[in-house]
Scaffold this active site. Structure first.
Site, PDB file in Angstrom:
ATOM      1  N   TYR A  89     -25.527   2.187  30.655  1.00  0.00           N
ATOM      2  CA  TYR A  89     -24.942   3.465  30.712  1.00  0.00           C
ATOM      3  C   TYR A  89     -26.015   4.408  30.101  1.00  0.00           C
ATOM      4  O   TYR A  89     -26.302   5.548  30.671  1.00  0.00           O
ATOM      5  CB  TYR A  89     -23.864   3.318  29.728  1.00  0.00           C
ATOM      6  CG  TYR A  89     -23.326   4.917  29.710  1.00  0.00           C
ATOM      7  CD1 TYR A  89     -22.330   5.178  30.512  1.00  0.00           C
ATOM      8  CD2 TYR A  89     -23.495   5.745  28.427  1.00  0.00           C
ATOM      9  CE1 TYR A  89     -21.702   6.370  30.304  1.00  0.00           C
ATOM     10  CE2 TYR A  89     -22.879   6.829  28.423  1.00  0.00           C
ATOM     11  CZ  TYR A  89     -21.812   7.276  29.315  1.00  0.00           C
ATOM     12  OH  TYR A  89     -21.233   8.358  28.986  1.00  0.00           O
ATOM     13  N   VAL A 112     -12.476   3.643  21.051  1.00  0.00           N
ATOM     14  CA  VAL A 112     -12.049   2.797  20.072  1.00  0.00           C
ATOM     15  C   VAL A 112     -10.664   3.263  19.674  1.00  0.00           C
ATOM     16  O   VAL A 112      -9.675   2.383  19.355  1.00  0.00           O
ATOM     17  CB  VAL A 112     -12.965   2.846  19.114  1.00  0.00           C
ATOM     18  CG1 VAL A 112     -13.226   4.242  18.416  1.00  0.00           C
ATOM     19  CG2 VAL A 112     -12.425   1.894  17.953  1.00  0.00           C
TER      20      VAL A 112
END
Length: 317
Positions: free
Chosen positions: A145, A184
Site C-alpha cells: 500500500y 481499527v
C-alpha cells in the site's frame, strides 16, 4: 471553481464534497462505489451544481470524460485497505497506481490547473525520525500500500513538471470520523457487537499512531490548497496529522467505554515485533509544523478525535 472529486462518495471524499458544495463550487464526483456509498452524497443529487458519474477509473474513457471542463481535481479514489497488499498486491496496483496514471494521462490533455492528491504516512515506512517531516529520506515503504502511494506521488510529480500543471500532495496520518467504514475503531465496534465479552486486538497493543478527525483533515486540505495557489511551486508536499499519538490498547479502552462494556482483551501477539500484520507501521507520528506555518491548526487531539469518532460511529453503524 469547478472541481472533480475522484472517490467522492467515499469517507474523506464525501466530506470534501460537502465542503466544496457549501462553498458554492460546481462539483463532479467520479466513483465506482466499491468503497463509497450514495448515502454519503445523496443530499446533493438534486443540486444543479452537482454531478455524479459512476465509473471505474481503470477505464481510460471514463476518466477522460470526467476531467472535461474542470479546473481542479481532488484525487481521493483508492483502495483504503493497507492489509490487502499482502494477499492481493495487484489490487493495490490497479486501484492506486494504474488509476492515477490514467488520471494523469487525461489531465495532460485537458485544461486542469491543479491536482490535489491524498497520499499516506505509509510512504515513510519505519521512519527513524519521529515526528517525521516531509523532507525525511530515504522513503522506504514497508507495505505494498505504501509503495503504491509513493509510486503515485512520483508519477504525479513527473507529470506535473512535464505537462505544466500544479500538484499538491497530502501525506495523511490515520483519518477517522463519521462515514468511515474500515479501520481499527470500526473493527473494534463490530467485534464487540458480535462478542461483548472479549475483544481480539491484532498485534501486542503497543502500536502507537497519530489520528486526525476528518473535519480537521478537510479543513486542512482547503486551507493549505488556498495557500498553495498563492505560491509558485509546481509540486509541494504536506503532512496532515496530529501533535500526539495513541496506542491500539488505549483505543480499545475508549471504544469499550463508549459501548458501556468491559471485555477481556485478547492480543494476537502479531508479527515482526508486535505489529498487527506484515507491513503495519508500528510507530507513526508526522511532523505537522509545515502545515501550521500556513495558519492551519487541528481542533482535536488524537484522543479527542477517537472519542468523537466512537460516538459518531455508534450512532450510524
Amino acid at each position: 471553481m469547478k472541481a472533480l472529486v475522484t472517490g467522492g462518495a467515499g469517507f474523506i471524499g464525501s466530506h470534501l464534497v460537502d465542503r466544496l458544495m457549501e462553498k458554492g463550487n460546481e462539483v463532479r464526483v467520479l466513483d465506482d462505489l466499491s468503497a463509497g456509498s450514495m448515502d454519503n452524497i445523496k443530499r446533493w443529487l438534486d443540486n444543479e451544481r452537482f454531478e455524479f458519474i459512476r465509473g471505474d477509473m481503470r477505464d481510460v474513457g471514463v476518466v477522460k470524460d470526467a476531467v472535461e471542463g474542470v479546473d481542479v481535481v481532488f484525487h481521493l479514489a483508492a483502495n483504503p485497505e493497507v492489509r490487502i497488499g499482502s494477499q492481493s498486491p495487484e489490487i493495490l496496483y490497479e486501484t492506486n497506481v494504474l488509476i492515477t496514471y490514467n488520471l494523469l494521462e487525461a489531465i495532460k490533455d485537458s485544461n486542469v490547473e491543479y491536482l490535489v492528491f491524498t497520499s499516506s504516512s505509509t510512504v515513510y515506512g519505519d521512519a527513524s525520525v519521529i515526528p517525521t517531516p516531509e523532507n525525511y529520506a530515504p522513503l522506504e515503504p514497508i507495505s505494498v500500500y505504501g509503495g503504491a502511494k509513493l509510486a503515485a506521488e512520483a508519477l504525479i510529480s513527473g507529470y506535473a513538471h512535464t505537462f505544466r500543471f500544479r500538484a499538491l500532495i497530502f501525506r495523511l496520518a490515520n483519518i477517522i470520523g463519521e462515514r468511515s467504514n474500515h479501520g481499527v475503531i470500526y473493527d473494534f465496534i463490530n467485534k464487540l457487537r458480535k462478542n461483548p465479552d472479549e475483544l481480539e486486538i491484532l498485534g501486542d497493543g503497543t502500536q502507537r499512531k497519530s489520528y486526525l478527525h476528518v473535519s480537521d483533515t478537510v479543513e486542512g486540505m482547503f486551507h493549505i490548497f488556498e495557500h498553495f495557489k498563492g505560491e509558485d511551486k509546481t509540486v509541494d508536499f504536506y503532512n496532515l496529522g496530529n501533535d500526539d499519538w495513541i496506542t491500539v490498547k488505549e483505543i480499545a479502552e475508549i471504544v469499550s467505554e463508549g459501548m458501556g462494556l468491559k471485555p477481556r482483551f485478547r492480543f494476537t501477539g502479531g508479527v515482526d515485533g508486535g505489529r498487527g500484520w506484515r507491513g503495519d507501521v508500528k510507530l507513526m507520528r508526522l511532523s505537522i509544523e509545515k502545515a501550521k506555518t500556513t495558519g492551519w491548526k487541528q481542533e482535536m487531539s488524537s484522543y479527542e478525535a477517537v472519542r468523537r469518532t466512537v460516538r459518531e460511529l455508534l450512532e450510524t453503524m
